[in-house]
Each structure stands twice: as C-alpha cells, then as structure tokens.
Design an enzyme around this catalytic site. Structure first.
Site, PDB file in Angstrom:
ATOM      1  N   ASP A  11       5.214  -4.700   6.013  1.00  0.00           N
ATOM      2  CA  ASP A  11       5.685  -5.991   6.518  1.00  0.00           C
ATOM      3  C   ASP A  11       5.761  -7.052   5.416  1.00  0.00           C
ATOM      4  O   ASP A  11       6.714  -7.837   5.374  1.00  0.00           O
ATOM      5  CB  ASP A  11       4.802  -6.472   7.675  1.00  0.00           C
ATOM      6  CG  ASP A  11       3.323  -6.529   7.325  1.00  0.00           C
ATOM      7  OD1 ASP A  11       2.919  -5.895   6.332  1.00  0.00           O
ATOM      8  OD2 ASP A  11       2.569  -7.211   8.037  1.00  0.00           O
TER       9      ASP A  11
ATOM     10  N   ARG B 115      -5.755  -3.662   9.315  1.00  0.00           N
ATOM     11  CA  ARG B 115      -6.262  -5.037   9.212  1.00  0.00           C
ATOM     12  C   ARG B 115      -5.794  -5.883  10.372  1.00  0.00           C
ATOM     13  O   ARG B 115      -6.528  -6.688  10.907  1.00  0.00           O
ATOM     14  CB  ARG B 115      -5.761  -5.670   7.908  1.00  0.00           C
ATOM     15  CG  ARG B 115      -6.784  -5.723   6.828  1.00  0.00           C
ATOM     16  CD  ARG B 115      -6.232  -6.391   5.618  1.00  0.00           C
ATOM     17  NE  ARG B 115      -4.964  -5.786   5.211  1.00  0.00           N
ATOM     18  CZ  ARG B 115      -4.541  -5.707   3.965  1.00  0.00           C
ATOM     19  NH1 ARG B 115      -5.294  -6.181   3.011  1.00  0.00           N
ATOM     20  NH2 ARG B 115      -3.379  -5.174   3.643  1.00  0.00           N
TER      21      ARG B 115
ATOM     22  N   ASP C  41       0.056   1.579   8.408  1.00  0.00           N
ATOM     23  CA  ASP C  41      -0.417   0.715   9.505  1.00  0.00           C
ATOM     24  C   ASP C  41       0.494   0.685  10.739  1.00  0.00           C
ATOM     25  O   ASP C  41       0.058   0.277  11.807  1.00  0.00           O
ATOM     26  CB  ASP C  41      -0.576  -0.726   8.998  1.00  0.00           C
ATOM     27  CG  ASP C  41      -1.798  -0.895   8.117  1.00  0.00           C
ATOM     28  OD1 ASP C  41      -2.530   0.100   7.933  1.00  0.00           O
ATOM     29  OD2 ASP C  41      -2.026  -2.006   7.623  1.00  0.00           O
TER      30      ASP C  41
ATOM     31  N   ASP D  79       2.727  -1.388  11.433  1.00  0.00           N
ATOM     32  CA  ASP D  79       2.689  -2.762  11.968  1.00  0.00           C
ATOM     33  C   ASP D  79       3.899  -3.609  11.578  1.00  0.00           C
ATOM     34  O   ASP D  79       3.753  -4.775  11.229  1.00  0.00           O
ATOM     35  CB  ASP D  79       1.404  -3.454  11.493  1.00  0.00           C
ATOM     36  CG  ASP D  79       1.334  -3.556   9.965  1.00  0.00           C
ATOM     37  OD1 ASP D  79       2.141  -2.896   9.281  1.00  0.00           O
ATOM     38  OD2 ASP D  79       0.481  -4.306   9.452  1.00  0.00           O
TER      39      ASP D  79
ATOM     40  N   ARG E 261       0.820  -4.815  -5.396  1.00  0.00           N
ATOM     41  CA  ARG E 261       0.869  -6.051  -4.616  1.00  0.00           C
ATOM     42  C   ARG E 261       1.078  -7.131  -5.684  1.00  0.00           C
ATOM     43  O   ARG E 261       0.188  -7.381  -6.490  1.00  0.00           O
ATOM     44  CB  ARG E 261      -0.429  -6.250  -3.849  1.00  0.00           C
ATOM     45  CG  ARG E 261      -0.721  -5.100  -2.861  1.00  0.00           C
ATOM     46  CD  ARG E 261      -1.829  -5.445  -1.908  1.00  0.00           C
ATOM     47  NE  ARG E 261      -2.389  -4.270  -1.257  1.00  0.00           N
ATOM     48  CZ  ARG E 261      -1.901  -3.723  -0.129  1.00  0.00           C
ATOM     49  NH1 ARG E 261      -0.861  -4.246   0.462  1.00  0.00           N
ATOM     50  NH2 ARG E 261      -2.474  -2.663   0.409  1.00  0.00           N
TER      51      ARG E 261
ATOM     52  N   THR F 263       4.388   2.222   5.522  1.00  0.00           N
ATOM     53  CA  THR F 263       2.996   1.772   5.552  1.00  0.00           C
ATOM     54  C   THR F 263       2.260   2.601   6.597  1.00  0.00           C
ATOM     55  O   THR F 263       2.812   2.883   7.656  1.00  0.00           O
ATOM     56  CB  THR F 263       2.848   0.282   5.907  1.00  0.00           C
ATOM     57  OG1 THR F 263       1.471   0.014   6.241  1.00  0.00           O
ATOM     58  CG2 THR F 263       3.709  -0.151   7.090  1.00  0.00           C
TER      59      THR F 263
ATOM     60  N   GLY G  49       0.838  -1.207   0.000  1.00  0.00           N
ATOM     61  CA  GLY G  49       0.000   0.000   0.000  1.00  0.00           C
ATOM     62  C   GLY G  49       0.867   1.250   0.000  1.00  0.00           C
ATOM     63  O   GLY G  49       1.873   1.320   0.705  1.00  0.00           O
TER      64      GLY G  49
HETATM   65  N1  LIG Z   1       5.751 -14.036   2.269  1.00  0.00           N
HETATM   66  C1  LIG Z   1       6.050 -13.364   1.153  1.00  0.00           C
HETATM   67  N2  LIG Z   1       6.915 -13.883   0.248  1.00  0.00           N
HETATM   68  C2  LIG Z   1       7.235 -13.210  -0.877  1.00  0.00           C
HETATM   69  N3  LIG Z   1       6.747 -12.017  -1.208  1.00  0.00           N
HETATM   70  C3  LIG Z   1       5.882 -11.444  -0.356  1.00  0.00           C
HETATM   71  C4  LIG Z   1       5.492 -12.086   0.870  1.00  0.00           C
HETATM   72  N4  LIG Z   1       4.619 -11.269   1.510  1.00  0.00           N
HETATM   73  C5  LIG Z   1       4.469 -10.198   0.714  1.00  0.00           C
HETATM   74  N5  LIG Z   1       5.227 -10.277  -0.383  1.00  0.00           N
HETATM   75  C6  LIG Z   1       5.330  -9.320  -1.502  1.00  0.00           C
HETATM   76  O1  LIG Z   1       5.221  -7.986  -1.022  1.00  0.00           O
HETATM   77  C7  LIG Z   1       4.078  -7.354  -1.623  1.00  0.00           C
HETATM   78  C8  LIG Z   1       3.511  -6.348  -0.671  1.00  0.00           C
HETATM   79  O2  LIG Z   1       3.059  -6.989   0.520  1.00  0.00           O
HETATM   80  P1  LIG Z   1       1.722  -6.538   1.256  1.00  0.00           P
HETATM   81  O3  LIG Z   1       1.596  -7.361   2.467  1.00  0.00           O
HETATM   82  O4  LIG Z   1       0.595  -6.546   0.291  1.00  0.00           O
HETATM   83  O5  LIG Z   1       1.959  -4.990   1.575  1.00  0.00           O
HETATM   84  P2  LIG Z   1       2.919  -4.268   2.630  1.00  0.00           P
HETATM   85  O6  LIG Z   1       4.315  -4.485   2.216  1.00  0.00           O
HETATM   86  O7  LIG Z   1       2.512  -2.849   2.525  1.00  0.00           O
HETATM   87  O8  LIG Z   1       2.606  -4.874   3.972  1.00  0.00           O
HETATM   88  C9  LIG Z   1       3.159  -8.512  -1.982  1.00  0.00           C
HETATM   89  O9  LIG Z   1       2.239  -8.170  -2.983  1.00  0.00           O
HETATM   90  C10 LIG Z   1       4.158  -9.541  -2.469  1.00  0.00           C
HETATM   91  O10 LIG Z   1       4.590  -9.271  -3.767  1.00  0.00           O
HETATM   92  O1  LIG Z   2      -4.892  -1.242  -0.912  1.00  0.00           O
HETATM   93  P1  LIG Z   2      -5.758  -2.350  -0.509  1.00  0.00           P
HETATM   94  O2  LIG Z   2      -5.368  -3.591  -1.222  1.00  0.00           O
HETATM   95  O3  LIG Z   2      -7.200  -2.021  -0.588  1.00  0.00           O
HETATM   96  O4  LIG Z   2      -5.454  -2.673   1.000  1.00  0.00           O
HETATM   97  C1  LIG Z   2      -5.962  -1.985   2.086  1.00  0.00           C
HETATM   98  C2  LIG Z   2      -4.978  -2.115   3.210  1.00  0.00           C
HETATM   99  O5  LIG Z   2      -3.842  -1.346   2.928  1.00  0.00           O
HETATM  100  C3  LIG Z   2      -3.495  -0.553   4.058  1.00  0.00           C
HETATM  101  O6  LIG Z   2      -3.968   0.748   3.823  1.00  0.00           O
HETATM  102  C4  LIG Z   2      -2.008  -0.496   4.219  1.00  0.00           C
HETATM  103  O7  LIG Z   2      -1.524  -1.787   4.416  1.00  0.00           O
HETATM  104  P2  LIG Z   2      -0.161  -2.274   3.790  1.00  0.00           P
HETATM  105  O8  LIG Z   2       0.849  -1.253   4.113  1.00  0.00           O
HETATM  106  O9  LIG Z   2       0.096  -3.593   4.415  1.00  0.00           O
HETATM  107  O10 LIG Z   2      -0.310  -2.353   2.319  1.00  0.00           O
HETATM  108  C5  LIG Z   2      -4.234  -1.201   5.212  1.00  0.00           C
HETATM  109  O11 LIG Z   2      -4.480  -0.324   6.274  1.00  0.00           O
HETATM  110  C6  LIG Z   2      -5.481  -1.664   4.534  1.00  0.00           C
HETATM  111  O12 LIG Z   2      -6.075  -2.705   5.227  1.00  0.00           O
HETATM  112 MG   LIG Z   3       1.283  -4.616   5.589  1.00  0.00          MG
END
Ligand SMILES: Nc1ncnc2c1ncn2[C@@H]1O[C@H](COP(=O)(O)OP(=O)(O)O)[C@@H](O)[C@H]1O
Ligand SMILES: O=P(O)(O)OC[C@H]1O[C@](O)(COP(=O)(O)O)[C@@H](O)[C@@H]1O
Ligand SMILES: [Mg+2]
Length: 321
Positions: free
Chosen positions: A104, A172, A128, A130, A73, A126, A12
């Site tokens: 994360d 979340r 969040d 988190d 993502r 992020t 995000g």
């Molecule tokens: N366990 C994982 N292994 C490999 N790639 C991952 C994993 N978790 C997340 N990613 C990669 O990082 C991207 C972003 O993770 P996501 O959890 O959606 O957002 P954020 O980094 O903001 O928490 C995912 O779309 C994916 O490409």
């Molecule tokens: O952009 P999406 O896929 O609708 O996801 C929404 C989620 O992204 C966030 O805004 C940020 O989360 P991440 O940083 O993990 O991407 C969360 O607070 C929310 O639950």
């Molecule tokens: Mg996240």
C-alpha cells in the site's frame, strides 16, 4: 508510444515478487518492449541504480522468495526533492512507464510519481493483503501457508504438554494473515487489529475451554492487535496453570518459495500490467476482484477496500472451543 518500461520492487519483500519480475519482463519483451530493472526500490530511482533485464536474466527465479531487484523502504522518496530526482532519472533514461511491485505504501509513492508525469502501474506485492483495489496480494497465500505449517508443529508440543501456545504473526494494520491461518489451523482465539478484545476476555475464553477439558489451545495474535509478549505476561500472571508459551514467527513468514497460487497470480498480474499500459492505461493498481484480474485507477481505489471476513471471524471462535 511506450517502448521502454522500468520495474522495481518496494517495501517489504514478499514471495511471488520474483515471479512478477519474470512475468513483467518476459511478457513486455514478448510485446516488443525493453525492460530496465531498478535496484532497491525507490532508492534506486533516486540514485540511478539499474540494470537491463532480459529473458535470460529473469530465468530461474520464479520459485525463489525475496526479490532479485532487492527492495527498500526509502525515506528520501517521501520528500518532494527525492521524487523529483527519481522523475528526472526516469526521463534521462527514456523510461516511458514504471511498474512498481509493492504494498500500500509503495502504491502511494507510485501515485505521487504519476502526478509528476510518468505513467505508473502497481502490482500488489505484500504478505499483509492490506491493499485497496484488490482482494489478493502476492505473498499472502505463501505467508498463510508458512504460518499454518509452523502452528501445526507448535501444536504438537502444546498438546503434548497441555499448554496454551500463543503465536504472534505479522500484520501491523490488518488481520488477514492471523484470521486465515487461524481458520486453517483451528485456533481457539484470533486477535486482529480490526477487533478490540481485552486480555481478560482472552483469558476468560481459555478458562471456558479448560472447563470443557480442552487442555491445550492455540492463540494467534496479529502484531498490530496486541504484542504476543503482553498476552504471554498477562496469562502467566493470571493463569500460570495454563503454562502459556509464546512463539513470534517474524520474518519466517516473509521468506520462502511462493505457493502455486502466488506464482500463478504473479504471471496474471504481470500480463494485465503490461496489457493495460499498452492499451493506453496508466496510474492504476492491478488486482483480483471477485476472481477477475482488473486495473483500477489510483483515484478510484478507495471504492474497493476489502477487510477481514466477519463470518470467518465469528466462525473461528465458534469452531475453536
Ligand atoms: N505517502 C507516501 N508518499 C510517498 N512515498 C511513499 C508514501 N508511502 C510510502 N511511500 C514509499 O513506499 C515505500 C514502501 O512503503 P511501505 O509502506 O514501507 O511498504 P509497502 O509498500 O510494502 O506497504 C516507502 O519506504 C516510501 O519510499
Ligand atoms: O520489514 P520491516 O520493516 O521489519 O517491517 C515489518 C512489516 O513488514 C511486513 O512484513 C510487510 O508489510 P509491507 O508489505 O507493508 O512492507 C508487515 O507484516 C510487517 O509489519
Ligand atoms: Mg504495507
């Protein structure tokens, strides 16, 4: 020796990501490196979508929300084949290390890329807040202030009409945004994923407030605790006299110019990321722990997990009634 670094934003978008892109690019160039910006997160690595960054190309973005490099993502990156493609593209383009700005999930992705042999550093970005390895993530401060501003407006109408205003915020898996904005706006109730509370308990609390002639209340609900819609339905069914309303803030919380804190922290995180790589460090997340900017290897981040402040959680409810 590191000569060229790649940089991408992933997950995000968050206010402060652009300031971090600017910070990494300019500080890396100041240290004699060249910088390649990868577009659309990990998808850009897999499909070879990038552009050379210069001091000028990252000008005029420090104050802008979103991310110049775009973000994604990437489902493909979750597969071994996808990550192999990403690794091969980095090798082919002589990129010696990769800076990932993301949350994360992005950090987990970076760790897996590191395991293939490319040094990576993650800068926490992020809303969040988190992530392990840091008490602070870029975008969090701006998001909290955005929620605060919105709730202050919602309060005007809630108090004018003697209504209960339910406000759903993002988060979340973590209640940081809900708790900190709830503290700052003087909410009566804050619902967070970390604490299980029944809807009856929420209603009972509001009834108690009503008895004390508190005719309007603010309930902040983190999306991961319970949906604001469920709270609204329950209140309408059981306490129509409170005339409840629901506002889902949604993406309003993700956009906008970074706060002073986010824009400043972006610069400091960027400096640490580049210095750490140049000193031979790799495969680590940059963070702020006890007000110090630190780099923690991915293998050790689980030692530094931060959660919502128990005292603040109790206090918000003590002060809100
Ligand atoms: N366990 C994982 N292994 C490999 N790639 C991952 C994993 N978790 C997340 N990613 C990669 O990082 C991207 C972003 O993770 P996501 O959890 O959606 O957002 P954020 O980094 O903001 O928490 C995912 O779309 C994916 O490409
Ligand atoms: O952009 P999406 O896929 O609708 O996801 C929404 C989620 O992204 C966030 O805004 C940020 O989360 P991440 O940083 O993990 O991407 C969360 O607070 C929310 O639950
Ligand atoms: Mg996240």
């Amino acid at each position: 020796m590191i000569k060229k670094i790649g940089i991408l934003t992933s997950g995000g978008d968050a206010p402060g990501m652009n300031a971090a892109i600017r910070g990494v690019t300019r500080y890396a160039m100041y240290k004699g490196l060249t910088v390649e910006g990868i577009l659309r997160g990990y998808d850009g690595l897999i499909h070879g979508d990038s552009t050379a960054l210069t001091r000028r190309s990252v000008g005029g973005i420090i104050h802008r929300g979103g991310t110049l490099l775009k973000t994604a993502r990437s489902e493909e990156f979750r597969t071994e084949e996808g990550r192999q493609k990403a690794y091969e593209w980095l090798q082919k383009n002589h990129i010696d290390a990769l800076v990932v700005i993301g949350g994360d999930g992005s950090m987990k992705g970076a760790e897996k890329l590191s395991a293939l042999g490319i040094p990576t550093i993650t800068i926490p970005g992020t809303i969040d807040n988190d992530m392990p390895g840091t008490e602070y993530t870029l975008g969090y401060d701006t998001a909290v202030n955005t929620v605060l501003e919105a709730v202050n407006r919602i309060r005007d109408t809630a108090s004018s009409h003697d209504r209960v205003a339910i406000v759903e915020v993002m988060g979340r898996h973590a209640g940081f945004i809900a708790l900190e904005s709830g503290m700052a706006c003087g909410a009566e109730i804050v619902l967070v994923p970390e604490k299980k509370v029944t809807l009856k308990e929420v209603a009972d609390h509001l009834v108690e407030s009503h008895k004390q002639w508190k005719m309007s209340s603010i309930v902040i609900v983190a999306e991961g605790a319970v949906s604001g819609c469920d709270v609204l339905t329950y209140m309408k069914q059981h306490h129509p006299e409170m005339n409840p309303s629901l506002t889902v803030l949604g993406y309003l919380q993700r956009g906008g110019a970074p706060s002073a804190r986010d824009a400043k922290m972006a610069g400091l995180f960027a400096q640490k990321a580049v210095d750490y790589l140049l000193s031979g460090g790799k495969d680590a997340v940059i963070g702020s722990i006890h007000d110090k900017i630190v780099a923690t290897p991915y293998t050790e981040v689980d030692k530094y997990k931060f959660t919502i402040d128990e005292n603040e959680y109790d206090l918000v409810h003590a002060l809100g009634t």
